[in-house]
Design an enzyme around this catalytic site. Structure first.
Site, PDB file in Angstrom:
ATOM      1  N   ARG A 157      -7.832 -21.214  -0.664  1.00 30.94           N
ATOM      2  CA  ARG A 157      -6.747 -20.705   0.179  1.00 30.94           C
ATOM      3  C   ARG A 157      -5.536 -21.612   0.059  1.00 30.94           C
ATOM      4  O   ARG A 157      -5.638 -22.822   0.301  1.00 30.94           O
ATOM      5  CB  ARG A 157      -7.206 -20.653   1.648  1.00 30.94           C
ATOM      6  CG  ARG A 157      -6.164 -20.073   2.579  1.00 30.94           C
ATOM      7  CD  ARG A 157      -6.658 -20.034   4.024  1.00 30.94           C
ATOM      8  NE  ARG A 157      -5.640 -19.477   4.902  1.00 30.94           N
ATOM      9  CZ  ARG A 157      -4.606 -20.157   5.410  1.00 30.94           C
ATOM     10  NH1 ARG A 157      -4.463 -21.451   5.107  1.00 30.94           N
ATOM     11  NH2 ARG A 157      -3.722 -19.574   6.192  1.00 30.94           N
ATOM     12  N   GLU A 185      12.948   2.918  13.360  1.00 24.02           N
ATOM     13  CA  GLU A 185      11.949   3.922  12.957  1.00 24.02           C
ATOM     14  C   GLU A 185      10.807   3.891  13.960  1.00 24.02           C
ATOM     15  O   GLU A 185      10.892   3.208  14.976  1.00 24.02           O
ATOM     16  CB  GLU A 185      11.448   3.614  11.542  1.00 24.02           C
ATOM     17  CG  GLU A 185      10.854   2.220  11.401  1.00 24.02           C
ATOM     18  CD  GLU A 185      10.474   1.860   9.967  1.00 24.02           C
ATOM     19  OE1 GLU A 185      10.300   2.764   9.143  1.00 24.02           O
ATOM     20  OE2 GLU A 185      10.338   0.651   9.694  1.00 24.02           O
ATOM     21  N   HIS A 195      -1.028 -21.097   0.457  1.00 22.85           N
ATOM     22  CA  HIS A 195       0.059 -20.127   0.633  1.00 22.85           C
ATOM     23  C   HIS A 195       0.776 -19.810  -0.679  1.00 22.85           C
ATOM     24  O   HIS A 195       1.213 -18.701  -0.910  1.00 22.85           O
ATOM     25  CB  HIS A 195       1.099 -20.657   1.626  1.00 22.85           C
ATOM     26  CG  HIS A 195       0.660 -20.580   3.050  1.00 22.85           C
ATOM     27  ND1 HIS A 195      -0.389 -21.303   3.538  1.00 22.85           N
ATOM     28  CD2 HIS A 195       1.125 -19.845   4.096  1.00 22.85           C
ATOM     29  CE1 HIS A 195      -0.559 -21.034   4.821  1.00 22.85           C
ATOM     30  NE2 HIS A 195       0.353 -20.135   5.182  1.00 22.85           N
ATOM     31  N   LYS A 251       6.400  -1.777   1.875  1.00 25.50           N
ATOM     32  CA  LYS A 251       5.234  -1.204   2.559  1.00 25.50           C
ATOM     33  C   LYS A 251       4.078  -2.200   2.415  1.00 25.50           C
ATOM     34  O   LYS A 251       3.213  -2.074   1.540  1.00 25.50           O
ATOM     35  CB  LYS A 251       4.904   0.175   1.974  1.00 25.50           C
ATOM     36  CG  LYS A 251       4.088   1.049   2.928  1.00 25.50           C
ATOM     37  CD  LYS A 251       4.124   2.500   2.521  1.00 25.50           C
ATOM     38  CE  LYS A 251       3.099   3.355   3.233  1.00 25.50           C
ATOM     39  NZ  LYS A 251       3.279   3.504   4.672  1.00 25.50           N
ATOM     40  N   LEU A 288      11.453   1.346   6.588  1.00 25.17           N
ATOM     41  CA  LEU A 288      10.809   1.883   5.388  1.00 25.17           C
ATOM     42  C   LEU A 288      11.482   3.197   4.991  1.00 25.17           C
ATOM     43  O   LEU A 288      11.653   4.077   5.841  1.00 25.17           O
ATOM     44  CB  LEU A 288       9.329   2.138   5.696  1.00 25.17           C
ATOM     45  CG  LEU A 288       8.477   2.541   4.500  1.00 25.17           C
ATOM     46  CD1 LEU A 288       8.199   1.326   3.608  1.00 25.17           C
ATOM     47  CD2 LEU A 288       7.173   3.161   4.941  1.00 25.17           C
ATOM     48  N   ARG A 321       8.160   4.071  -4.695  1.00 24.68           N
ATOM     49  CA  ARG A 321       8.182   3.142  -3.549  1.00 24.68           C
ATOM     50  C   ARG A 321       7.134   2.044  -3.735  1.00 24.68           C
ATOM     51  O   ARG A 321       7.379   0.875  -3.391  1.00 24.68           O
ATOM     52  CB  ARG A 321       7.957   3.905  -2.240  1.00 24.68           C
ATOM     53  CG  ARG A 321       8.194   3.047  -1.012  1.00 24.68           C
ATOM     54  CD  ARG A 321       8.162   3.846   0.277  1.00 24.68           C
ATOM     55  NE  ARG A 321       6.853   4.430   0.524  1.00 24.68           N
ATOM     56  CZ  ARG A 321       6.580   5.242   1.548  1.00 24.68           C
ATOM     57  NH1 ARG A 321       7.533   5.565   2.413  1.00 24.68           N
ATOM     58  NH2 ARG A 321       5.368   5.730   1.708  1.00 24.68           N
ATOM     59  N   TYR A 361       0.826  -1.205   0.000  1.00 17.52           N
ATOM     60  CA  TYR A 361       0.000   0.000   0.000  1.00 17.52           C
ATOM     61  C   TYR A 361       0.857   1.250   0.000  1.00 17.52           C
ATOM     62  O   TYR A 361       2.073   1.195   0.198  1.00 17.52           O
ATOM     63  CB  TYR A 361      -0.961  -0.011   1.193  1.00 17.52           C
ATOM     64  CG  TYR A 361      -0.316   0.285   2.532  1.00 17.52           C
ATOM     65  CD1 TYR A 361       0.504  -0.647   3.158  1.00 17.52           C
ATOM     66  CD2 TYR A 361      -0.504   1.519   3.155  1.00 17.52           C
ATOM     67  CE1 TYR A 361       1.104  -0.368   4.381  1.00 17.52           C
ATOM     68  CE2 TYR A 361       0.087   1.805   4.379  1.00 17.52           C
ATOM     69  CZ  TYR A 361       0.891   0.857   4.987  1.00 17.52           C
ATOM     70  OH  TYR A 361       1.487   1.138   6.184  1.00 17.52           O
TER      71      TYR A 361
END
Ligand code: PLP
Length: 282
Positions: A101, A180, A103, A148, A204, A55, A36
């Site tokens: 589902r 951070e 992985h 991110k 990040l 990014r 995101y």
């Protein structure tokens, strides 16, 4: 939610946020398998858009999620359709919704692209006058924090850990070194030099951090990207956090102790003022 921010984008369509739905098999829901971006918009103009889109491209590539999509066009459209002015844009790209589902990354799955806007959160008067508080917490996140990713459970738990100690932000420490904040970059003014940890996979690369560095350099402040130890942070004259929605904020209490004289520092004030001008003129 304000009237202004009702329209979102989901898989090619603009629609009312209240009616937007994704499959329960979506991998972002099941695995946090998505990335995101959060982009600030001032006076209808996205701030440092290229840096955010680069990014996002880096995050997509790092998680092996090819996505040929016009994100710049999406940003323009969202700003127009949601009335312009100041706002925050949230873009999320999930790997998509397979039939079952598993992985393993499915081949040829179409990504789920979702985006919405929100009112830009004005900082509280208290935060600007007296600064915010932070607690140093052990950074127990994974080794790929430069991505991110939507899988933010560790950040959520760390932020809550800080809140349990009445602190506004968790400042994270790994092996005695600051990485951070739980959702911010960290700066420390030490012996007149502004320091922020150098880029590494465990943090990040903050878009706001880069702009704060530019603004500080323009003001003649010496800035270095170099590790900050926990011990150095306690003794710093000023500590700041930065992020797209909190811009640059002074941390005046760290683990219950005063940072410097316990008030927002003079260097922060200069940089904050210059940032306010830069954000509307870039
Ligand atoms: N570090 C983390 C973990 C974050 O979540 C964020 C922002 O959300 C930042 C740093 C600051 O990045 P930016 O300035 O691009 O918002």
């Amino acid at each position: 939610m304000s009237e202004q921010h009702q329209l979102c984008f989901l898989n090619g369509e603009m629609l009312a946020l209240s009616t937007a739905k994704v499959s329960v098999l979506d991998r972002s829901f099941l695995f946090g398998d998505g990335v995101y971006e959060v982009i600030p918009v001032y006076d209808g103009q996205p701030f440092v858009l290229d840096t955010h889109l680069q990014r996002l491209a880096n995050s997509l590539s790092a998680v092996r999620m090819p996505c040929d999509f016009d994100f710049a066009g999406l940003v323009t459209r969202l700003i127009e359709e949601n009335g312009g002015g100041d706002m925050a844009i949230y873009i999320q790209v999930s790997r998509g919704a397979p039939k079952e589902r598993n992985h393993l990354i499915p081949a040829d799955l179409e990504a789920t692209v979702f985006a919405m806007t929100q009112a830009f959160p004005a900082p509280s008067e208290r935060a600007m006058k007296t600064g915010i508080s932070a607690a140093i917490c052990e950074d127990f996140r994974w080794q790929r924090c430069n991505i991110k990713a939507t899988s933010l459970l560790a950040n959520v738990l760390l932020r809550q850990q800080a809140s349990d100690q009445d602190a506004d932000e968790a400042i994270l420490e790994r092996d005695g070194m600051i990485t951070e904040g739980s959702s911010s970059s960290v700066f420390a003014l030490i012996d007149g030099i502004l320091r922020t940890p150098e880029d590494a996979p465990i943090l990040l690369p903050g878009t706001t951090r880069d702009r704060v560095i530019d603004v500080a350099c323009d003001l003649g402040i010496e800035v270095v990207s170099r590790g900050i130890s926990k011990a150095e942070l306690y003794l710093a004259d000023e500590v700041w956090i930065s992020s797209a929605l909190r811009e640059v904020m002074p941390v005046t209490r760290l683990d219950g102790r005063a940072v410097g004289d316990g008030l927002p520092g003079p260097v922060w004030k200069k940089v904050y003022r210059a940032f306010q001008i830069a954000k509307r003129t870039c």
